[in-house]
Design a protein around this motif. Structure first.
Motif, mmCIF file in Angstrom:
data_model
loop_
_atom_site.group_PDB
_atom_site.id
_atom_site.type_symbol
_atom_site.label_atom_id
_atom_site.label_comp_id
_atom_site.label_asym_id
_atom_site.label_seq_id
_atom_site.Cartn_x
_atom_site.Cartn_y
_atom_site.Cartn_z
ATOM 1 N N VAL A 243 0.823 -1.213 0.000
ATOM 2 C CA VAL A 243 0.000 0.000 0.000
ATOM 3 C C VAL A 243 0.853 1.258 0.000
ATOM 4 C CG1 VAL A 243 -2.000 -1.138 1.027
ATOM 5 C CG2 VAL A 243 -0.323 -0.048 2.524
ATOM 6 N N ARG A 244 2.068 1.198 0.547
ATOM 7 C CA ARG A 244 2.948 2.361 0.443
ATOM 8 C C ARG A 244 3.240 2.660 -1.021
ATOM 9 N NH1 ARG A 244 7.266 3.895 -1.219
ATOM 10 N NH2 ARG A 244 7.799 1.782 -1.907
ATOM 11 N N SER A 245 3.540 1.613 -1.793
ATOM 12 C CA SER A 245 3.840 1.794 -3.215
ATOM 13 C C SER A 245 2.602 2.246 -3.990
ATOM 14 C CB SER A 245 4.374 0.481 -3.792
ATOM 15 O OG SER A 245 4.517 0.558 -5.194
ATOM 16 N N VAL A 246 1.467 1.609 -3.738
ATOM 17 C CA VAL A 246 0.240 1.941 -4.468
ATOM 18 C C VAL A 246 -0.170 3.385 -4.205
ATOM 19 C CG1 VAL A 246 -2.243 1.496 -4.568
ATOM 20 C CG2 VAL A 246 -0.625 -0.418 -4.658
ATOM 21 N N THR A 247 -0.127 3.807 -2.953
ATOM 22 C CA THR A 247 -0.552 5.179 -2.639
ATOM 23 C C THR A 247 0.442 6.206 -3.174
ATOM 24 O OG1 THR A 247 0.457 4.969 -0.435
ATOM 25 C CG2 THR A 247 -1.905 4.509 -0.627
ATOM 26 N N ALA A 248 1.727 5.839 -3.229
ATOM 27 C CA ALA A 248 2.702 6.739 -3.855
ATOM 28 C C ALA A 248 2.358 6.926 -5.327
ATOM 29 C CB ALA A 248 4.112 6.182 -3.701
ATOM 30 N N ASP B 294 3.812 10.047 -7.406
ATOM 31 C CA ASP B 294 5.219 9.930 -7.040
ATOM 32 C C ASP B 294 5.756 8.606 -7.575
ATOM 33 O OD1 ASP B 294 7.711 9.873 -5.893
ATOM 34 O OD2 ASP B 294 7.020 10.356 -3.865
ATOM 35 N N LEU B 295 6.097 8.576 -8.854
ATOM 36 C CA LEU B 295 6.511 7.337 -9.502
ATOM 37 C C LEU B 295 7.818 6.809 -8.923
ATOM 38 C CD1 LEU B 295 5.787 5.300 -11.672
ATOM 39 C CD2 LEU B 295 7.058 6.687 -13.324
ATOM 40 N N GLY B 296 8.706 7.699 -8.504
ATOM 41 C CA GLY B 296 9.968 7.257 -7.928
ATOM 42 C C GLY B 296 9.753 6.446 -6.667
#
Length: 433
Positions: free
Chosen positions: A396-401, A406-408
């Motif tokens: 979820v950290r990656s998905v919400t980024a 925030d693609l990086g």
């Protein structure tokens, strides 16, 4: 799939809508915390009457992982700002302790509490005015989340949907073919879901009776040990363990396990079997069930021959599977075997991986042909049982980024998991918590 598919221009209606999170369990609330930090509006929909409702059913069970592996970084930052501290980092809590000591305070934060709707069951997800066959303009059309509450059906528009609804409400059937055995309705009152509170509120249903636990995973092991303890306290209590394989290698002990509680569980079950406290009925394939007097008869084949097993009560600890009916109008790309997102499936296949050998993964592995829709948490693993909460938190950290543009940060996924020698490479097991 590119970043612009869900980075709407300010004039677009999508930009005015919230992200809908399905499920207010550990992963759903972690998604909420990450969205808070990114300043993205959201709504959390929970089918139960309170947050982490499914956890209440197995709250008496102690998790394998210690506190330090059970809390989400973004959630921790929000809680610590409000004066909360992580409980004993090296101690493994029960489900109730995790819920009351971490999830309840998280859900009560001002930035989250007003965005949670309990008693709200999601019954369908689609695109506004589109079924799954229409393509033109699909990525610019809001999602439509249909809900059922005490007041009836309603619909909520959303810019994106994160399905963190888990799998606890979708147990695998008792039948060895993946279907409910013939006659299942006859013994409905004799069958229990996984992880009953044998030594607590459910004690009277098991004391002095013959109980058969069906399943070879860690949920089965927890219940077996509780029943063994009950047999010491309540005369006439008998315990049977029915499995499809020749041995229950999936709960065996291992010196290599990075979670000592999990290895200890396997060792204790093995010792109980050696002592004769547990009657193992191996290589049994259930085909049908029948009511016999006040109990049940499991009918099928054992080691290839016709067989039957009589018992007073049955505990269905056969594992779980994702509930996909509500996603019928969403374009999903699922693995044909484990029903996980197609790009994720090779990384979690229980025939190849254990809990501790899953590679870091994020939005790229979780995406579907439906832009802006993600399945996360235990449900993202489909029928694979090797899920750890730490894995879901990184998801979820990656998905919400990615939702925040925030693609990086979205593509930079990192995950350090405890080593394990427990989860077998010969099939599924209980959830590696």
């Amino acid at each position: 799939m590119t970043l612009v598919e869900l980075t709407p221009r300010p004039s677009d209606r999508l930009a005015t809508l919230p992200v809908v999170i399905i499920g207010a369990g550990p992963i759903g609330l972690a998604a909420a915390a990450n969205l808070v930090e990114r300043g993205i509006d959201f709504t959390v929909l929970e089918a139960g009457d309170d947050i982490a409702d499914s956890m209440r059913a197995w709250g008496h069970t102690r998790l394998f992982s210690p506190w330090k592996h059970l809390v989400d970084p973004a959630s921790t930052r929000l809680l610590e700002a409000a004066g909360w501290q992580v409980p004993s980092p090296e101690r493994a809590p029960t489900g109730t302790e995790l819920r009351e000591g971490y999830l309840a305070p998280l859900a009560a934060l001002d930035t989250i509490a007003g965005r949670i709707r309990t008693g709200t069951e999601v019954v369908g997800v689609a695109r506004e005015g589109m079924d799954r066959t229409r393509t033109a303009g699909r990525d610019r059309t809001p999602f439509l989340v249909r809900i059922r509450t005490a007041d009836g059906l309603d619909e909520i528009p959303a810019r994106a949907v994160i399905d963190a609804s888990g799998t606890y409400r979708s147990p695998n059937p008792l039948g060895s073919a993946g279907l409910e055995p013939l006659g299942r309705a006859e013994i409905e009152d004799l069958a229990e879901p996984a992880l009953p509170d044998v030594l607590g509120v459910d004690r009277a249903r098991f004391a002095g009776r013959h109980t058969t636990v069906v399943g070879a995973g860690h949920s089965a092991a927890n219940t077996l040990l509780a029943l063994v303890q009950l047999a010491r306290e309540a005369p006439g209590t008998r315990v049977a363990w029915l499995i499809r394989n020749a041995s229950a290698v999936r709960v065996s002990s291992s010196d290599d396990d990075g979670l000592p509680g999990r290895a200890s569980l396997g060792a204790r079950v093995e010792a109980a079997v050696r002592r004769g406290d547990i009657d193992v009925v191996d290589r049994f394939e259930i085909e049908r069930v029948r009511r016999v007097d006040a109990g049940a008869r499991l009918i099928g084949r054992r080691a290839g021959r016709a067989a039957a097993h009589d018992t007073d009560r049955i505990v269905n600890a056969t594992g779980f599977r994702p509930e996909l009916a509500m996603l019928r109008e969403i374009r999903l790309e699922l693995d044909e075997v484990v029903e996980a997102p197609a790009r994720l499936a090779p990384l979690i296949d229980p025939n190849l991986h254990s809990c501790g050998t899953v590679a870091p993964h994020g939005f790229a592995e979780l995406r579907h042909p439906e832009p802006g829709f993600f399945i996360v948490g235990m449900k993202s693993y489909g029928r694979a049982p090797t899920f750890l909460l730490k894995t879901g938190y990184e998801q979820v950290r990656s998905v919400t980024a990615w939702l925040g543009g925030d693609l990086g940060a979205a593509t930079n996924v990192e995950l350090e998991l405890p080593a394990t020698g427990v989860c077998s490479t010969s099939g599924g097991a209980g959830c590696c918590r």
